[in-house]
Each structure stands twice: as structure tokens, then as C-alpha cells.
Design a protein around this motif. Structure first.
Motif, PDB file in Angstrom:
ATOM      1  N   GLU A  17      -0.006   6.109   2.859  1.00 29.95           N
ATOM      2  CA  GLU A  17      -0.657   7.195   2.493  1.00 29.95           C
ATOM      3  C   GLU A  17      -1.266   8.071   3.464  1.00 29.95           C
ATOM      4  O   GLU A  17      -1.328   7.565   4.479  1.00 29.95           O
ATOM      5  CB  GLU A  17      -1.978   6.610   1.453  1.00 29.95           C
ATOM      6  N   PHE A  19      -3.791  10.995   4.924  1.00 29.99           N
ATOM      7  CA  PHE A  19      -5.226  11.233   4.695  1.00 29.99           C
ATOM      8  C   PHE A  19      -5.607  12.608   5.727  1.00 29.99           C
ATOM      9  O   PHE A  19      -4.846  12.484   6.890  1.00 29.99           O
ATOM     10  CB  PHE A  19      -6.228  10.247   4.889  1.00 29.99           C
ATOM     11  N   LEU A  31      -0.029   0.796   4.503  1.00 28.07           N
ATOM     12  CA  LEU A  31      -0.927   0.012   3.891  1.00 28.07           C
ATOM     13  C   LEU A  31      -0.450  -1.449   3.443  1.00 28.07           C
ATOM     14  O   LEU A  31       0.830  -1.682   3.256  1.00 28.07           O
ATOM     15  CB  LEU A  31      -0.879   0.538   2.307  1.00 28.07           C
ATOM     16  N   ALA A  44      -5.115  -0.854   5.942  1.00 28.78           N
ATOM     17  CA  ALA A  44      -4.554   0.403   6.261  1.00 28.78           C
ATOM     18  C   ALA A  44      -4.644   0.622   7.933  1.00 28.78           C
ATOM     19  O   ALA A  44      -5.622   0.801   8.526  1.00 28.78           O
ATOM     20  CB  ALA A  44      -5.227   1.684   5.681  1.00 28.78           C
ATOM     21  N   LEU A  68      -8.146  -1.273  -2.906  1.00 27.63           N
ATOM     22  CA  LEU A  68      -7.305  -0.140  -2.537  1.00 27.63           C
ATOM     23  C   LEU A  68      -8.369   1.064  -2.732  1.00 27.63           C
ATOM     24  O   LEU A  68      -8.387   1.946  -1.890  1.00 27.63           O
ATOM     25  CB  LEU A  68      -6.253   0.303  -3.372  1.00 27.63           C
ATOM     26  N   GLY A  69      -9.023   1.173  -3.772  1.00 27.26           N
ATOM     27  CA  GLY A  69     -10.089   2.382  -4.093  1.00 27.26           C
ATOM     28  C   GLY A  69     -11.035   2.422  -3.033  1.00 27.26           C
ATOM     29  O   GLY A  69     -11.371   3.423  -2.521  1.00 27.26           O
ATOM     30  N   ARG A  72      -9.556   3.611   0.047  1.00 27.94           N
ATOM     31  CA  ARG A  72      -9.365   5.120   0.231  1.00 27.94           C
ATOM     32  C   ARG A  72     -10.803   5.717   0.550  1.00 27.94           C
ATOM     33  O   ARG A  72     -10.918   6.834   1.359  1.00 27.94           O
ATOM     34  CB  ARG A  72      -8.762   5.602  -1.002  1.00 27.94           C
ATOM     35  N   ARG A  73     -11.854   5.255  -0.222  1.00 29.73           N
ATOM     36  CA  ARG A  73     -13.137   6.102  -0.027  1.00 29.73           C
ATOM     37  C   ARG A  73     -13.506   5.863   1.415  1.00 29.73           C
ATOM     38  O   ARG A  73     -14.246   6.804   2.037  1.00 29.73           O
ATOM     39  CB  ARG A  73     -14.203   5.559  -1.025  1.00 29.73           C
ATOM     40  N   ILE A  75     -11.662   5.434   4.073  1.00 26.65           N
ATOM     41  CA  ILE A  75     -10.662   6.200   4.917  1.00 26.65           C
ATOM     42  C   ILE A  75     -11.370   7.562   5.084  1.00 26.65           C
ATOM     43  O   ILE A  75     -11.536   8.238   5.860  1.00 26.65           O
ATOM     44  CB  ILE A  75      -9.089   6.107   4.716  1.00 26.65           C
ATOM     45  N   ARG A  76     -11.505   8.108   3.736  1.00 26.65           N
ATOM     46  CA  ARG A  76     -12.019   9.477   3.796  1.00 26.65           C
ATOM     47  C   ARG A  76     -13.432   9.704   4.423  1.00 26.65           C
ATOM     48  O   ARG A  76     -13.464  10.645   5.113  1.00 26.65           O
ATOM     49  CB  ARG A  76     -12.000  10.033   2.334  1.00 26.65           C
TER      50      ARG A  76
END
Length: 143
Positions: A17, A19, A31, A44, A68-69, A72-73, A75-76
Motif C-alpha cells: 500500500e 501512504f 505488507l 508494514a 490491518l485497519g 493503516r491508522r 501509519i497515517r
């Protein structure tokens, strides 16, 4: 068929992914998800050469997609803040906080590897200040 494929039908778990970081730069992460005795872990790793690059982990006791969710949070949130700035060849902190990851020969901050000597030079300007040094499990949330 893996356990994840059995649990979720045909696996469509992403393998990479992209970002956007604090400077608007696109960063690609590879990932990897894997079951553990207590649940599911997802890692990641930024797709870069050498010791540079971000690495993030997340864990869920129930579902790899939950991990995974969470990943993602994380990482952002963490790539949206710049901690280092380089001016005239000298590194300094953008604010009085430094976040990163300990590596075998140094630390990685803002996806950039710093050897321990560079880290010492960076914090030398804070002589006389107090500090609060904490080490946090890679899968835990950083405040």
C-alpha cells in the motif's frame, strides 16, 4: 488454502500500500500478515534499500483485517509528523520530541537511519534539559 483464506473466503489481503507522509511524499509499504498463537499480526515495511525506512506492526486477537485497519491508522498518524529537519548539513528537531524505531546500529526517524553518533549529536543541543525515554512494543499504539 491458508487459515485466513478459509476464514474470509478467497484471500484478497493486500501485499503493498502507498501512504503520503508529512512532506506530501508517497511512501510504498510492503505488507506481511501472519497468524500467531494469540491472534494475527501485520507488518508494514517501507520499500526502500538499506537501513532507512519506516516499519510498523499491528496485532489483533480476532482478525487480520482488524490488525490491518489498526496498522493503516498507525501509519497515517505517525508519518504525518516530521521530527527532523536538515539545514546547512546539520540535523535538528522540528519540535522537542523524537519518535522512531531502534535499529541494530542506530535509530530510524522520519524513515531516515541515524547512527548512534548522529543521534548523540542531535540531542547534544538539549544539554541541561530533562527527558522521558520510553520504549514501546512495535504493535502498541504510540501516544
Amino acid at each position: 488454502m491458508t487459515n485466513i483464506e478459509k476464514a474470509h473466503g478467497e484471500s484478497n489481503f493486500p501485499t503493498d500500500e502507498v501512504f503520503t507522509d508529512f512532506a506530501g511524499r508517497k511512501r510504498r509499504f510492503l505488507l506481511m500478515q501472519y497468524p500467531t498463537p494469540l491472534g494475527h499480526a501485520v507488518r508494514a515495511s517501507e520499500d526502500v534499500d538499506g537501513e532507512d525506512g519506516y516499519v510498523f506492526d499491528a496485532f489483533s486477537t480476532t482478525d487480520p483485517y482488524q490488525a490491518l485497519g489498526d496498522l493503516r491508522r498507525k501509519i497515517r498518524k505517525l508519518i504525518s509528523v516530521r521530527h527532523l529537519i536538515e539545514e546547512a548539513g546539520t540535523l535538528s528537531l522540528t519540535h522537542d520530541r523524537l519518535r522512531g524505531r531502534v535499529d541494530s546500529d542506530g535509530v530510524v526517524v522520519d524513515g531516515r537511519f541515524l547512527c548512534f553518533d548522529q543521534l548523540a549529536e542531535l540531542i547534544r543541543s538539549y544539554e541541561g534539559f530533562q527527558f522521558d525515554l520510553r520504549f514501546i512494543d512495535p504493535s502498541d499504539e504510540i501516544e
